[in-house]
Design an enzyme around this catalytic site. Structure first.
Site, mmCIF file in Angstrom:
data_model
loop_
_atom_site.group_PDB
_atom_site.id
_atom_site.type_symbol
_atom_site.label_atom_id
_atom_site.label_comp_id
_atom_site.label_asym_id
_atom_site.label_seq_id
_atom_site.Cartn_x
_atom_site.Cartn_y
_atom_site.Cartn_z
ATOM 1 N N SER A 141 43.671 5.207 -60.978
ATOM 2 C CA SER A 141 43.929 5.724 -59.636
ATOM 3 C C SER A 141 42.730 6.555 -59.211
ATOM 4 C CB SER A 141 45.191 6.600 -59.650
ATOM 5 O OG SER A 141 45.315 7.345 -58.453
ATOM 6 N N TYR A 154 50.066 13.652 -63.472
ATOM 7 C CA TYR A 154 49.606 12.304 -63.146
ATOM 8 C C TYR A 154 48.085 12.236 -63.164
ATOM 9 C CZ TYR A 154 49.281 7.911 -60.455
ATOM 10 O OH TYR A 154 49.006 6.633 -60.030
#
Length: 250
Positions: A141, A154
């Site tokens: 990501s 995350y």
């Protein structure tokens, strides 16, 4: 165009029942690969496979379960000549301030986002080496490169996956295995449906990305096909940002 053909290749895409995983699977299948799609909901996987075509097969299992991982890969090996392409796409999100996490919450996120990809790469590496090479693609990501408040768990997991990509590229490269990553930005997937209709988020993307919009889920597929194909045979340890220019724009 033969450089981008995946005819005769076998792929496994985790977390492919919907969203970016489904579009990656669709792209690989349309390029000619036999694609196994993973998830925990068999019905969703069956419908997803049907929506693409006969060269996509559902393979439900929990990637955080070591026994299930081994059984799934044994199933693929028993029905094909072996796995050529592994796409680690599964990722869970837990958007909370760090102080809101209870003991064990972070470990659960790491198990899915980092530990499982590590173990799946290790499991497929041996057979890939025996067959002369392969492709590993980790879906990380932009959060593995840039950070924001309230998303530490995350961000840390995806940064770890980025590091793992480079480490495995170094370790497996001599055996003909390339290991790369895709780093998506803001995509209009089912998971982000509420945010897609938020005018504040739309204004943010208009100002913060070069293209000024959300990514369409299908726009991830070409990057995955490229990294899986012979066109990317001399690319390894690379993180390909598919983010509309967000990480290049300020």
């Amino acid at each position: 165009m033969s450089l981008f053909s995946l005819a005769g290749k076998t792929a496994l895409v985790t977390g492919a029942g919907r969203g970016l995983g489904l579009e990656i699977a669709r792209g690989l299948a349309h390029a000619g690969a036999l694609v196994y799609i993973n998830g925990r909901r068999e019905g969703m996987l069956t419908e997803a496979a049907r929506s693409i075509g006969p060269n996509v097969l559902p393979l439900p299992f929990d990637i955080t379960d070591a026994t299930a991982r081994r059984a799934a890969l044994a199933h693929i090996t028993s029905h094909t000549d072996g796995l050529d392409i592994l796409v680690n796409n599964v990722g869970i999100r837990d958007r909370r301030d760090a102080l809101a996490f209870a003991d064990g919450d972070f470990h659960a996120l790491l198990d899915a986002n980092l530990v499982a990809p590590f173990e799946l790469c290790r499991l497929v590496a041996g057979p890939m080496i025996a067959h002369g090479g392969g492709r590993m693609i980790n879906v990380t990501s932009i959060a593995g490169h840039v950070a924001r408040a309230g998303d530490a768990a995350y961000t840390a997991a995806k940064a770890g996956l980025t590091g793992l990509t480079r480490a495995f590229a170094a370790e497996f490269g001599p055996h003909g295995i390339t290991v790369n990553a895709l780093a998506p930005g803001f995509f209009a997937t089912e998971t982000n449906a509420a945010m897609v209709d938020d005018p504040q988020v739309q204004s943010f993307l208009a100002a913060r990305t070069s293209l000024g919009r959300w990514g369409k889920p299908e726009e991830i597929a070409g990057a995955a096909v490229f990294l899986a194909s012979d066109a990317a045979s001399y690319i390894t340890g690379h993180v390909l940002f598919v983010d509309g220019g967000m990480t290049a724009h300020f």
